[in-house]
Write a protein that holds these residues in place. Structure first.
Motif, PDB file in Angstrom:
ATOM      1  N   ALA A 302       0.848  -1.195   0.000  1.00 22.59           N
ATOM      2  CA  ALA A 302       0.000   0.000   0.000  1.00 22.59           C
ATOM      3  C   ALA A 302       0.882   1.242   0.000  1.00 22.59           C
ATOM      4  CB  ALA A 302      -0.914   0.005   1.219  1.00 22.59           C
ATOM      5  N   PHE A 303       0.499   2.237  -0.808  1.00 26.88           N
ATOM      6  CA  PHE A 303       1.338   3.419  -0.950  1.00 26.88           C
ATOM      7  C   PHE A 303       0.483   4.609  -1.369  1.00 26.88           C
ATOM      8  CE2 PHE A 303       1.423   0.749  -4.711  1.00 26.88           C
ATOM      9  CZ  PHE A 303       1.066   1.611  -5.732  1.00 26.88           C
ATOM     10  N   ALA A 304       1.077   5.792  -1.233  1.00 24.33           N
ATOM     11  CA  ALA A 304       0.395   7.035  -1.612  1.00 24.33           C
ATOM     12  C   ALA A 304       1.310   7.873  -2.473  1.00 24.33           C
ATOM     13  CB  ALA A 304      -0.015   7.810  -0.365  1.00 24.33           C
ATOM     14  N   HIS A 305       0.723   8.587  -3.419  1.00 24.70           N
ATOM     15  CA  HIS A 305       1.437   9.586  -4.209  1.00 24.70           C
ATOM     16  C   HIS A 305       1.382  10.904  -3.449  1.00 24.70           C
ATOM     17  CE1 HIS A 305       2.423  12.282  -7.557  1.00 24.70           C
ATOM     18  NE2 HIS A 305       2.877  11.215  -8.212  1.00 24.70           N
ATOM     19  N   LYS A 306       2.439  11.672  -3.504  1.00 22.05           N
ATOM     20  CA  LYS A 306       2.513  12.890  -2.704  1.00 22.05           C
ATOM     21  C   LYS A 306       1.528  13.965  -3.164  1.00 22.05           C
ATOM     22  CE  LYS A 306       7.112  12.621  -0.658  1.00 22.05           C
ATOM     23  NZ  LYS A 306       7.165  11.180  -0.676  1.00 22.05           N
ATOM     24  N   ARG A 307       1.065  13.903  -4.426  1.00 20.43           N
ATOM     25  CA  ARG A 307       0.160  14.932  -4.936  1.00 20.43           C
ATOM     26  C   ARG A 307      -1.170  14.379  -5.422  1.00 20.43           C
ATOM     27  NH1 ARG A 307       1.164  16.481  -9.288  1.00 20.43           N
ATOM     28  NH2 ARG A 307       2.925  15.193  -9.923  1.00 20.43           N
ATOM     29  N   LEU A 308      -1.170  13.196  -5.998  1.00 18.62           N
ATOM     30  CA  LEU A 308      -2.354  12.650  -6.653  1.00 18.62           C
ATOM     31  C   LEU A 308      -3.168  11.793  -5.681  1.00 18.62           C
ATOM     32  CD1 LEU A 308      -0.668  11.526 -10.003  1.00 18.62           C
ATOM     33  CD2 LEU A 308      -1.913  13.669  -9.550  1.00 18.62           C
ATOM     34  N   ALA A 309      -4.487  11.862  -5.820  1.00 17.82           N
ATOM     35  CA  ALA A 309      -5.378  11.052  -4.993  1.00 17.82           C
ATOM     36  C   ALA A 309      -5.202   9.574  -5.314  1.00 17.82           C
ATOM     37  CB  ALA A 309      -6.832  11.467  -5.230  1.00 17.82           C
ATOM     38  N   SER A 310      -5.491   8.729  -4.331  1.00 22.36           N
ATOM     39  CA  SER A 310      -5.286   7.292  -4.515  1.00 22.36           C
ATOM     40  C   SER A 310      -6.141   6.738  -5.650  1.00 22.36           C
ATOM     41  CB  SER A 310      -5.592   6.534  -3.218  1.00 22.36           C
ATOM     42  OG  SER A 310      -6.942   6.726  -2.807  1.00 22.36           O
ATOM     43  N   GLU A 311      -7.407   7.202  -5.753  1.00 23.93           N
ATOM     44  CA  GLU A 311      -8.268   6.729  -6.835  1.00 23.93           C
ATOM     45  C   GLU A 311      -7.760   7.193  -8.190  1.00 23.93           C
ATOM     46  OE1 GLU A 311      -9.414   8.215  -4.109  1.00 23.93           O
ATOM     47  OE2 GLU A 311     -11.178   7.185  -3.307  1.00 23.93           O
ATOM     48  N   GLU A 312      -7.134   8.379  -8.210  1.00 21.63           N
ATOM     49  CA  GLU A 312      -6.585   8.896  -9.460  1.00 21.63           C
ATOM     50  C   GLU A 312      -5.408   8.044  -9.929  1.00 21.63           C
ATOM     51  OE1 GLU A 312      -5.117  13.180 -11.394  1.00 21.63           O
ATOM     52  OE2 GLU A 312      -5.589  13.005  -9.242  1.00 21.63           O
ATOM     53  N   VAL A 313      -4.533   7.678  -9.005  1.00 21.74           N
ATOM     54  CA  VAL A 313      -3.400   6.825  -9.356  1.00 21.74           C
ATOM     55  C   VAL A 313      -3.890   5.453  -9.796  1.00 21.74           C
ATOM     56  CG1 VAL A 313      -1.313   5.695  -8.491  1.00 21.74           C
ATOM     57  CG2 VAL A 313      -1.837   8.045  -7.809  1.00 21.74           C
ATOM     58  N   ALA A 314      -4.889   4.921  -9.066  1.00 23.02           N
ATOM     59  CA  ALA A 314      -5.452   3.625  -9.451  1.00 23.02           C
ATOM     60  C   ALA A 314      -6.050   3.682 -10.847  1.00 23.02           C
ATOM     61  CB  ALA A 314      -6.503   3.186  -8.431  1.00 23.02           C
ATOM     62  N   GLY A 315      -6.704   4.792 -11.177  1.00 24.12           N
ATOM     63  CA  GLY A 315      -7.276   4.953 -12.514  1.00 24.12           C
ATOM     64  C   GLY A 315      -6.204   5.023 -13.582  1.00 24.12           C
ATOM     65  N   MET A 316      -5.107   5.708 -13.283  1.00 20.50           N
ATOM     66  CA  MET A 316      -4.005   5.787 -14.241  1.00 20.50           C
ATOM     67  C   MET A 316      -3.360   4.422 -14.469  1.00 20.50           C
ATOM     68  SD  MET A 316      -2.142   9.328 -13.094  1.00 20.50           S
ATOM     69  CE  MET A 316      -2.912  10.928 -13.343  1.00 20.50           C
ATOM     70  N   LEU A 317      -3.250   3.648 -13.410  1.00 22.16           N
ATOM     71  CA  LEU A 317      -2.713   2.292 -13.547  1.00 22.16           C
ATOM     72  C   LEU A 317      -3.659   1.424 -14.373  1.00 22.16           C
ATOM     73  CD1 LEU A 317      -1.298   1.735  -9.954  1.00 22.16           C
ATOM     74  CD2 LEU A 317       0.036   1.873 -12.065  1.00 22.16           C
TER      75      LEU A 317
END
Length: 370
Positions: A302-317
């Motif tokens: 489990a991890f977090a991006h310093k600027r992007l929301a978790s759902e946003e990163v998941a969507g990009m993946l």
């Protein structure tokens, strides 16, 4: 698609599991509902699965194994069927809503109270749990492994910190199939299982294993195939807790999945720890990300991006053909304890049937997300 959402449900089913489920659909009688040879044969396979689960988890025999449609239902049986007005329970901040919501329901509707043990030094402290014990404490409910960050509480130490009269209920959704969960040895009174995760079965396969000193009341009522003359539920297990038709295809798939776990658990756990260690080390070289896990045998990163929301990163993946999960993962108190509420985390969760190719692909893709 690289599937890294195995903590939600196992995405890679072994051939023997798939074959068992498909074969059961060709001749599928109703187990325990009739004396003809097909119904008897199905009952024998169902009871074979009960016996195998009891063996693997050091349980209390086939009659103390109740099949459910998932781990949530198993936990509801243990909590709603085991606590009464005036009782007190202890949970931890790592618990899933399948524990927290039944407890909150009982608090609002039946006068059951509960306390929540915090994280201390990144772990669940047995001493913190012991400090919450009251004269009316009946049950302590602890996850085998956090579905958010993979933390695995020391169940033996927690059991040792509890008075003998307090029942220890374990949510095995993320730990079962990965960790050694031995009921007699550890002092677990009830163990809830999600067959479709670390036990490799299809969805619809869950179970509750419980000790001889834990006698929960039923929370659903209906036909059992036994004592049909009786308008009350039978007083013997598993029938007392298992009304209605069980999912025979799910159960035979669970049997095959449990056989794989019996033979390969330690090897698979080592593989998952290796994969999560690789992601943990890789994230150190990605300054945009913060890891909220340590290498673990449940396969959770489990991890977090310093600027992007978790759902946003998941969507990009997802756009790059990697399936993960963003958000709160139905465990809000865990995120509050980790300091990631309400933003949540990105969770990648591995299968033991995966390897470094998937871990490297995740890290390579994260490097290109800005």
């Amino acid at each position: 698609m690289i599937y890294l959402d195995n903590a939600a449900t196992g995405g890679l089913k072994p051939p023997s599991v798939v074959s068992a489920a498909l074969s059961s659909l060709k001749f599928c009688a109703n187990p325990g509902r009739g004396g003809h040879r097909l119904a008897v044969a199905c009952s024998e396979r169902v009871n074979a699965c009960r016996n195998l689960l009891s063996e693997i988890f050091d349980g209390y025999g086939f009659d103390r194994v109740v099949f459910t449609k998932n781990c949530t239902e198993a936990l509801n049986i243990a909590i709603l069927g085991g606590l009464k007005s005036g009782d007190h329970a202890i949970a931890t901040c790592l618990e899933h809503n399948s524990v927290l919501r039944p407890l909150e329901h009982l608090k609002r509707e039946r006068g059951v109270d509960y306390s929540v043990a915090p994280l201390k030094g990144g772990q669940i402290s047995p001493q913190e749990i012991a400090a919450l014990i009251r004269d009316n404490t009946k049950m302590c409910i602890v996850t085998s492994a956090s579905n958010v960050c993979g933390i695995a509480p020391d169940l033996k130490a927690i059991r040792a910190a509890l008075p003998e009269r307090v029942l220890l209920v374990v949510d095995g959704a993320q730990g079962a199939g990965h960790l050694s969960l031995r009921m007699h040895e550890t002092g677990i009174d009830a163990l809830a299982l999600a067959g479709h995760k670390g036990l490799h079965a299809i969805q619809g396969a869950g179970a509750l294993l419980f000790s001889e000193r834990f006698n929960p009341d039923p929370v659903t009522f209906g036909g059992t195939g036994s004592e049909s003359y009786n308008l009350g539920m039978p007083e013997f297990y598993p029938d007392k807790l298992e009304s209605g038709t069980v999912s025979y295809p799910a159960i035979v798939s669970l049997y095959e999945g449990a056989l794989i776990v019996k033979c390969n658990r330690e090897k698979h756990a080592a593989q998952l720890k290796k994969l999560t260690a690789a992601v943990y080390e890789g994230l150190k070289n990605l300054p945009e990300y913060t890891a909220y896990f340590l290498p673990n045998e449940s396969g959770i990163a489990a991890f977090a991006h310093k600027r992007l929301a978790s759902e946003e990163v998941a969507g990009m993946l997802d756009e790059r053909a990697i399936a993960v999960r963003g958000g709160l993962h139905c465990a809000p108190l865990a995120h509050k304890a980790l300091g990631t509420f309400p933003a949540g985390l990105v969770r990648a969760s591995f299968s033991p049937f995966q390897g470094m190719r998937e871990a490297d692909a995740l890290l390579r893709t994260l490097r290109n997300i800005h």
